[in-house]
Design an enzyme around this catalytic site. Structure first.
Site, PDB file in Angstrom:
ATOM      1  N   SER A 135       0.866  -1.180   0.000  1.00  0.00           N
ATOM      2  CA  SER A 135       0.000   0.000   0.000  1.00  0.00           C
ATOM      3  C   SER A 135       0.902   1.228   0.000  1.00  0.00           C
ATOM      4  O   SER A 135       1.715   1.396   0.908  1.00  0.00           O
ATOM      5  CB  SER A 135      -0.882  -0.010   1.253  1.00  0.00           C
ATOM      6  OG  SER A 135      -1.587   1.211   1.376  1.00  0.00           O
ATOM      7  N   LYS A 163      -1.134  -0.984  -4.415  1.00  0.00           N
ATOM      8  CA  LYS A 163      -2.323  -0.177  -4.099  1.00  0.00           C
ATOM      9  C   LYS A 163      -1.878   1.254  -3.899  1.00  0.00           C
ATOM     10  O   LYS A 163      -0.923   1.527  -3.172  1.00  0.00           O
ATOM     11  CB  LYS A 163      -2.981  -0.760  -2.849  1.00  0.00           C
ATOM     12  CG  LYS A 163      -3.851   0.178  -2.039  1.00  0.00           C
ATOM     13  CD  LYS A 163      -4.645  -0.601  -1.013  1.00  0.00           C
ATOM     14  CE  LYS A 163      -4.821   0.174   0.282  1.00  0.00           C
ATOM     15  NZ  LYS A 163      -5.581  -0.608   1.294  1.00  0.00           N
ATOM     16  N   LYS A 165      -2.981   5.084  -2.644  1.00  0.00           N
ATOM     17  CA  LYS A 165      -3.955   5.917  -1.949  1.00  0.00           C
ATOM     18  C   LYS A 165      -4.331   7.072  -2.879  1.00  0.00           C
ATOM     19  O   LYS A 165      -3.448   7.675  -3.513  1.00  0.00           O
ATOM     20  CB  LYS A 165      -3.353   6.475  -0.660  1.00  0.00           C
ATOM     21  CG  LYS A 165      -3.065   5.414   0.398  1.00  0.00           C
ATOM     22  CD  LYS A 165      -4.343   4.912   1.051  1.00  0.00           C
ATOM     23  CE  LYS A 165      -4.018   3.947   2.186  1.00  0.00           C
ATOM     24  NZ  LYS A 165      -5.255   3.459   2.849  1.00  0.00           N
ATOM     25  N   ASP A 191      -7.206   3.072  -3.177  1.00  0.00           N
ATOM     26  CA  ASP A 191      -7.942   3.154  -1.910  1.00  0.00           C
ATOM     27  C   ASP A 191      -8.220   4.626  -1.613  1.00  0.00           C
ATOM     28  O   ASP A 191      -7.290   5.424  -1.482  1.00  0.00           O
ATOM     29  CB  ASP A 191      -7.095   2.539  -0.778  1.00  0.00           C
ATOM     30  CG  ASP A 191      -7.839   2.466   0.560  1.00  0.00           C
ATOM     31  OD1 ASP A 191      -8.994   2.953   0.635  1.00  0.00           O
ATOM     32  OD2 ASP A 191      -7.265   1.920   1.527  1.00  0.00           O
ATOM     33  N   GLU A 216     -11.235   0.947  -3.521  1.00  0.00           N
ATOM     34  CA  GLU A 216     -11.552   0.622  -2.128  1.00  0.00           C
ATOM     35  C   GLU A 216     -12.174   1.837  -1.441  1.00  0.00           C
ATOM     36  O   GLU A 216     -11.629   2.947  -1.508  1.00  0.00           O
ATOM     37  CB  GLU A 216     -10.242   0.206  -1.442  1.00  0.00           C
ATOM     38  CG  GLU A 216     -10.359  -0.196   0.010  1.00  0.00           C
ATOM     39  CD  GLU A 216      -8.997  -0.651   0.568  1.00  0.00           C
ATOM     40  OE1 GLU A 216      -8.066  -0.922  -0.229  1.00  0.00           O
ATOM     41  OE2 GLU A 216      -8.868  -0.719   1.799  1.00  0.00           O
ATOM     42  N   ASP A 241     -14.017  -1.389   2.766  1.00  0.00           N
ATOM     43  CA  ASP A 241     -13.121  -1.578   3.907  1.00  0.00           C
ATOM     44  C   ASP A 241     -13.860  -1.069   5.150  1.00  0.00           C
ATOM     45  O   ASP A 241     -14.530  -1.836   5.855  1.00  0.00           O
ATOM     46  CB  ASP A 241     -11.799  -0.825   3.636  1.00  0.00           C
ATOM     47  CG  ASP A 241     -10.826  -0.800   4.812  1.00  0.00           C
ATOM     48  OD1 ASP A 241     -11.159  -1.336   5.876  1.00  0.00           O
ATOM     49  OD2 ASP A 241      -9.715  -0.224   4.675  1.00  0.00           O
ATOM     50  N   LYS A 265     -10.322  -7.076   7.550  1.00  0.00           N
ATOM     51  CA  LYS A 265      -9.369  -6.743   8.615  1.00  0.00           C
ATOM     52  C   LYS A 265      -9.971  -7.226   9.917  1.00  0.00           C
ATOM     53  O   LYS A 265     -11.070  -6.801  10.294  1.00  0.00           O
ATOM     54  CB  LYS A 265      -9.174  -5.225   8.720  1.00  0.00           C
ATOM     55  CG  LYS A 265      -8.438  -4.578   7.564  1.00  0.00           C
ATOM     56  CD  LYS A 265      -8.380  -3.073   7.751  1.00  0.00           C
ATOM     57  CE  LYS A 265      -7.686  -2.387   6.590  1.00  0.00           C
ATOM     58  NZ  LYS A 265      -7.912  -0.923   6.607  1.00  0.00           N
ATOM     59  N   GLY A 293      -4.486  -4.317   5.852  1.00  0.00           N
ATOM     60  CA  GLY A 293      -3.396  -4.131   6.807  1.00  0.00           C
ATOM     61  C   GLY A 293      -3.570  -2.830   7.566  1.00  0.00           C
ATOM     62  O   GLY A 293      -4.231  -1.903   7.091  1.00  0.00           O
TER      63      GLY A 293
HETATM   64  C1  NPQ Z   1      -6.517   1.055   4.719  1.00  0.00           C
HETATM   65  N1  NPQ Z   1      -4.205   0.653   5.610  1.00  0.00           N
HETATM   66  O1  NPQ Z   1      -6.541   0.048   4.039  1.00  0.00           O
HETATM   67  C2  NPQ Z   1      -5.470   1.259   5.808  1.00  0.00           C
HETATM   68  C3  NPQ Z   1      -5.572   2.567   6.412  1.00  0.00           C
HETATM   69  C4  NPQ Z   1      -4.564   3.038   7.377  1.00  0.00           C
HETATM   70  C5  NPQ Z   1      -2.125  -0.231   4.782  1.00  0.00           C
HETATM   71  O2  NPQ Z   1      -3.448   1.231   3.574  1.00  0.00           O
HETATM   72  C6  NPQ Z   1      -1.508   4.029  11.220  1.00  0.00           C
HETATM   73  C7  NPQ Z   1      -2.192   2.875  11.549  1.00  0.00           C
HETATM   74  C8  NPQ Z   1      -1.733   4.624  10.029  1.00  0.00           C
HETATM   75  C9  NPQ Z   1      -3.122   2.344  10.694  1.00  0.00           C
HETATM   76  C10 NPQ Z   1      -2.932   4.708   7.925  1.00  0.00           C
HETATM   77  C11 NPQ Z   1      -3.327   0.630   4.597  1.00  0.00           C
HETATM   78  C12 NPQ Z   1      -2.674   4.103   9.139  1.00  0.00           C
HETATM   79  C13 NPQ Z   1      -3.365   2.941   9.477  1.00  0.00           C
HETATM   80  C14 NPQ Z   1      -3.869   4.177   7.087  1.00  0.00           C
HETATM   81  C15 NPQ Z   1      -4.297   2.431   8.573  1.00  0.00           C
HETATM   82  O3  NPQ Z   1      -7.397   1.880   4.571  1.00  0.00           O
HETATM   83 MG    MG Z   2      -8.579   0.832   3.101  1.00  0.00          MG
END
Ligand code: NPQ
Ligand code: MG
Length: 371
Positions: A135, A163, A165, A191, A216, A241, A265, A293
């Site tokens: 990600s 992926k 953002k 995402d 996402e 998500d 998750k 994650g």
């Molecule tokens: C998601 N994760 O899928 C999340 C969002 C996310 C890996 O993209 C600190 C702890 C910062 C958890 C930032 C990924 C974070 C976090 C983003 C989770 O939307």
């Molecule tokens: Mg997400």
């Protein structure tokens, strides 16, 4: 097991590089770990709540407080607790799925260690390794060249899926640039972390030509109707998500056409046992699933690998190698091997924190005992 003591540990773990999303930038991961201690074994759980309540309503100080005052005491009642009973024992407390998930994870780990079974076997895993995706956060400058460098690095490292953002103002042009540079065969998805509204449907349809695996969580967490309408208006498959908080909401979302893909998750749905039920619903209703994650340490990463080895996880997840996030992981690091990560083989999680390093990064620890 009889839970004799619940240990709550706050840890500050430096990230290898800052991680930026529409929720802000993380430099350290401020974590809550929980350990349950019983007569025969102990187990670890990792709470995935972030510092601030920006992803969902939970945040780490809140998770800590509710665990100390309301959740842990329910497991310290003196009665025998099985992992299967944890969710029920905690169900009178509303919400706080990430805090509950951490406690259930710890009980699962302890219980499985006592009988010598791995979490993967317990959950029904059918693979011994899992394809790994990455990600990529928003580039600090919002410049596409910075993004292209990050994608190039991920491909060189061997990740099998990327992926990106996205947010309003950083979406179609970024995806186009990645496709132009890396070609149509790169497994690519985006995402939005709920950053758009249904009024953006026409704009998001401009992603259609780029053959994305999925988009996402484009819209708000509570907007299943909006996602169903958006899914009718764009060609990119919609994945949820933040909206998916249980097997029940997953079934509802899939049946309503709000998504055809689910990011699973465990923390968001209250634990690995409910996550398995979300997986089962996806399989039954024909939705694709993959494992998300939350910047987990090796503890959460080990548990995610076990979950992602179930048969319905048909897309690579956000389970990256340890060095994607950490200068040093709490456990033995997970590494990429040909784009895959091997499941740990030992009982329970199959990994444990290095005790000396854990103490080094611990900022606070407390031990709760039966009243
Ligand atoms: C998601 N994760 O899928 C999340 C969002 C996310 C890996 O993209 C600190 C702890 C910062 C958890 C930032 C990924 C974070 C976090 C983003 C989770 O939307
Ligand atoms: Mg997400």
């Amino acid at each position: 097991m009889k839970v004799e003591c619940v240990e709550l540990r706050r840890v500050s773990l430096p990230l290898a590089a800052p991680f930026r999303t529409s929720y802000g930038t993380q430099h350290h991961r401020d974590l809550l770990l929980v350990a349950v201690h019983g007569p025969e074994s102990q187990g670890w759980g990792e709470c995935v709540a972030m510092n601030e309540p920006l992803y969902t309503a939970e945040y780490v100080d809140g998770a800590h407080a509710v665990t100390r005052s309301h959740l842990a005491p329910r497991l310290l009642s003196g009665k025998d607790v099985r992992a299967d009973d944890v969710a029920g024992a905690l169900s009178a407390v509303k919400g706080h799925p990430m805090a509950k998930a951490a406690l259930e994870m710890a009980v699962l780990d302890a219980e499985l260690r006592a009988v010598g079974q791995s979490l993967a076997t317990r959950l029904g895993a059918v693979h011994d390794r899992v394809p790994s995706g990455v990600s990529i956060g928003l580039p600090s400058t919002r410049r596409v060249d910075e993004l292209l460098d990050a994608v190039a690095g991920s491909i060189e490292a061997g990740y099998l899926r990327v992926k990106l953002k996205i947010e309003p103002g950083f979406d179609v042009d970024a995806v186009r640039a990645v496709r132009e540079r890396f070609g149509p065969d790169l497994a690519l998805q985006v995402d939005a972390n709920a950053a758009y509204t249904l009024d953006d449907a026409g704009h998001l349809a401009r992603l259609d030509p780029f053959g994305l695996l999925l988009i996402e969580q484009p819209l708000a967490e509570d907007d299943l109707a909006g996602h169903a309408e958006l899914a009718r208006r764009i060609a990119t498959p919609v994945c949820l998500d933040e909206s998916i908080t249980s097997a029940t909401t997953a079934a509802d979302a899939i049946r309503r056409g709000a998504c055809s893909v689910v990011n699973i998750k465990a923390g968001r749905v209250g634990g690995y046992l409910e996550a398995r039920r979300v997986h089962d619903v996806c399989q039954q209703l024909g939705a694709a699933a993959w494992c998300g994650g939350m910047l987990e340490t090796g503890l959460g990463r080990a548990a995610n690998l076990a979950l992602a080895a179930l048969p319905g996880f048909v897309l690579p997840g956000d389970i990256s190698a340890s060095d994607r996030y950490w200068r040093r992981d709490l456990t033995e690091p997970f590494v990429l091997r040909g784009g895959y990560i091997d499941l740990p083989r030992g009982p329970g999680l199959g990994v444990a924190p290095d005790p000396a390093f854990l103490d080094e990064v611990t900022t606070e620890v407390e031990y709760l005992q039966p009243a």
